[in-house]
Design an enzyme around this catalytic site. Structure first.
Site, PDB file in Angstrom:
ATOM      1  N   HIS A  11      19.983 -29.711  40.134  1.00  0.00           N
ATOM      2  CA  HIS A  11      21.112 -30.272  39.375  1.00  0.00           C
ATOM      3  C   HIS A  11      22.053 -29.147  38.920  1.00  0.00           C
ATOM      4  CE1 HIS A  11      19.841 -34.431  39.028  1.00  0.00           C
ATOM      5  NE2 HIS A  11      18.677 -34.115  38.486  1.00  0.00           N
ATOM      6  N   GLU A  64      21.380 -36.612  41.926  1.00  0.00           N
ATOM      7  CA  GLU A  64      19.962 -36.706  42.251  1.00  0.00           C
ATOM      8  C   GLU A  64      19.702 -36.261  43.694  1.00  0.00           C
ATOM      9  OE1 GLU A  64      16.557 -37.147  40.120  1.00  0.00           O
ATOM     10  OE2 GLU A  64      18.617 -37.326  39.435  1.00  0.00           O
ATOM     11  N   HIS A  71      13.565 -28.946  40.505  1.00  0.00           N
ATOM     12  CA  HIS A  71      14.373 -30.172  40.426  1.00  0.00           C
ATOM     13  C   HIS A  71      15.607 -29.962  39.529  1.00  0.00           C
ATOM     14  CE1 HIS A  71      14.907 -34.649  40.331  1.00  0.00           C
ATOM     15  NE2 HIS A  71      15.488 -34.363  39.170  1.00  0.00           N
ATOM     16  N   GLU A  72      15.364 -29.502  38.308  1.00  0.00           N
ATOM     17  CA  GLU A  72      16.485 -29.344  37.367  1.00  0.00           C
ATOM     18  C   GLU A  72      17.456 -28.271  37.863  1.00  0.00           C
ATOM     19  OE1 GLU A  72      16.894 -31.631  35.302  1.00  0.00           O
ATOM     20  OE2 GLU A  72      14.869 -32.457  35.328  1.00  0.00           O
TER      21      GLU A  72
HETATM   22 ZN    ZN Z   1      17.062 -35.513  38.271  1.00  0.00          ZN
END
Ligand code: ZN
Length: 498
Positions: A267, A293, A263-264
């Site tokens: 980003h 997101e 997830h990170e």
């Molecule tokens: Zn996030």
């Protein structure tokens, strides 16, 4: 001064602002990862001091002079967009009286500290007076900033410019209806994934080695980033060549770190692939919370929880995982990492119930800002809505209204971006299919063509484009929740066989 000279002076002024921003960011990273406990207080003062300096530069007469001289005059697109960005910040900050701004900043940090304790003690009454003040300030600020239809739009604009209550009130109920219908089918299904088989001792170092292997495949640039430990995972951009991520390891449940890191890194890929020509300007960052997101959720869910991903990467997983997993058939493993089960805590929610958590908070904060409900009624209203949307009722405020830090830090209008990002991600994925054979790419284990598609269409622009412009330029349409609903329906029909 000639135009060329003014442009040069403007860029120099931005560089100075940027130096402050970079210093603040690095200190914040340190505050959240490495700093010894006793160093926090003095360091927080330093952050406060530097932030004030930056704020002064953003509302100075000098910046106003640059805006007036350059707006509509310069031929340089980067300078022109930077001017507009500076103007927005200038107007927004100038509208708030300095005294109120200072009071508010103090209230934010106090609010967070009190919230932390109130959450531990599950004692909403303790936090209530602070939250009341935070809500009042946000209403006041929203009125200073102005809005056309709904006061909440002024706050939304800080995180997802262009998106309004009108849009959300059209889209969210539609999504909610589809998701609750899906949830009913899942609950009626006799298929019951067994998640206990995922819980086994999985040493931190092995989880990290597995995650690093996955990050390499994703194309995370280690020469422009690093991975550290923290309590609350995050991605942070010091500059475009220094984009860091953090994670937390649970040695009894690998999911937190492994999916969290993916997830990170989603980003981080966004920030690492912004066009370097924007460095030093206010455009050198992701364009909005929602688009950000969309990137993290795309990698985490659309790829990381994908059936083909596990079919083709289960052996890689087993290379690092304890031998326990050798006994677990792929199908059972895949079902377990995709279990749907309504739960109280948003950040632990599955893919399907996650947007429902967002809608609970959105509706309450919209009503708060519109003075339709009072802060004191929140715990009760929260529990009621959870019952209505997810079919479960929290038994304490810790697992209810007190669970997230956002309100304590004064972040109202932020939450919808989580659900918007999810819808954007589904829209991007649908469009990507025209050019990229996603399943083939996943099987190959080399994700560069997916990453490149994202860079060409989204990453490179940084803040040169507004979120809804990106969405429109890429997909040819506005916000459309149908793709997300279709994606979730197809996925869970297969898993839960309905
Ligand atoms: Zn996030």
């Amino acid at each position: 001064m000639s135009l060329a000279k003014t442009e040069k002076a403007f860029l120099e002024y931005l560089k100075e602002q940027n130096a402050l921003r970079e210093a603040i960011t690095l200190i914040q990273w340190d505050l959240r990862t490495k700093i010894p406990k006793k160093g926090v207080e003095q360091r927080s003062e330093v952050v406060g001091y530097l932030s004030q300096k930056l704020h002064q530069m953003q509302v100075s007469n000098e910046i106003k002079g640059f805006i007036d001289e350059l707006k509509g005059q310069t031929q340089d697109e980067v300078i022109q967009k930077s001017v507009l960005e500076c103007e927005e910040t200038y107007e927004k900050n100038r509208k708030i009286p300095e005294v109120e701004f200072k009071e508010y900043v103090m209230l934010q940090s106090k609010g967070e500290a009190v919230w932390q304790e109130a959450r531990e003690k599950a004692d909403f009454a303790m936090f209530q007076p602070y939250l009341e003040k935070l809500v009042d300030y946000n209403k006041k600020f929203a009125n200073y900033w102005g809005y056309k239809e709904n006061i909440y739009d002024a706050l939304l604009n800080n995180y997802e410019p262009g998106v309004t209550v009108k849009t959300l009130d059209e889209v969210f109920p539609k999504v909610r209806k589809s998701l609750t219908a899906l949830l009913e089918k899942i609950e009626a299904s006799s298929v019951r994934p067994d998640t206990t088989l995922l819980s086994t001792y999985f040493p931190k170092d092995s989880q990290k080695a597995l995650s690093v292997d996955i990050l390499n495949r994703m194309g995370y640039d280690w020469d422009a980033g690093r991975l550290d430990d923290t309590i609350h995972p995050f991605e942070i951009t010091v500059n475009l060549n220094d984009v860091r991520i953090t994670t937390r390891y649970d040695e009894q449940d690998f999911r937190m770190a492994v999916f969290g890191i993916i997830h990170e890194a989603g980003h981080a890929l966004y920030e690492q692939n912004i066009d370097k020509k924007l460095e030093g300007t206010p455009l050198a960052s992701g364009t909005s919370m929602g688009i950000h997101e969309s990137q993290s959720l795309f990698w985490e869910n659309f790829l990381g929880r994908n059936k083909i991903f596990w079919e083709s990467h289960y052996d890689l997983f087993k290379k690092y995982a304890p031998s326990h997993f050798n006994k677990i058939p792929l199908q059972d493993f895949y079902h377990a990492v995709n279990e749907v089960k309504p739960s109280f805590i948003r950040i632990e929610a599955d893919e399907l119930t996650y947007p429902l958590h967002i809608m609970v908070r959105y509706e309450l904060e919209k009503a708060l800002i519109n003075s339709e409900i009072e802060v004191k009624d929140l715990p009760h209203l929260w529990n009621e809505k959870m019952g209505e949307y997810l079919g479960i009722k929290p038994t304490s405020d810790r697992e209810g209204v007190l669970q997230d830090i956002h309100w304590a830090g004064g972040d109202f209008g932020y939450f919808p971006s989580y659900a918007l990002g999810y819808m954007y991600a589904a829209q991007f994925e649908h469009k990507m299919r025209e050019k990229v054979d996603i399943e083939k790419v996943i099987r190959s284990g080399d994700f560069s063509s997916i990453r490149n598609w994202m860079t060409d269409n989204i990453h490179q622009y940084g803040k040169m484009k507004k979120p809804l412009d990106i969405l429109h330029d890429v997909t040819g349409e506005g916000l459309n929740p149908d793709y997300l609903v279709k994606y979730l329906t197809t996925k869970y029909q297969d898993i839960y066989q309905f």
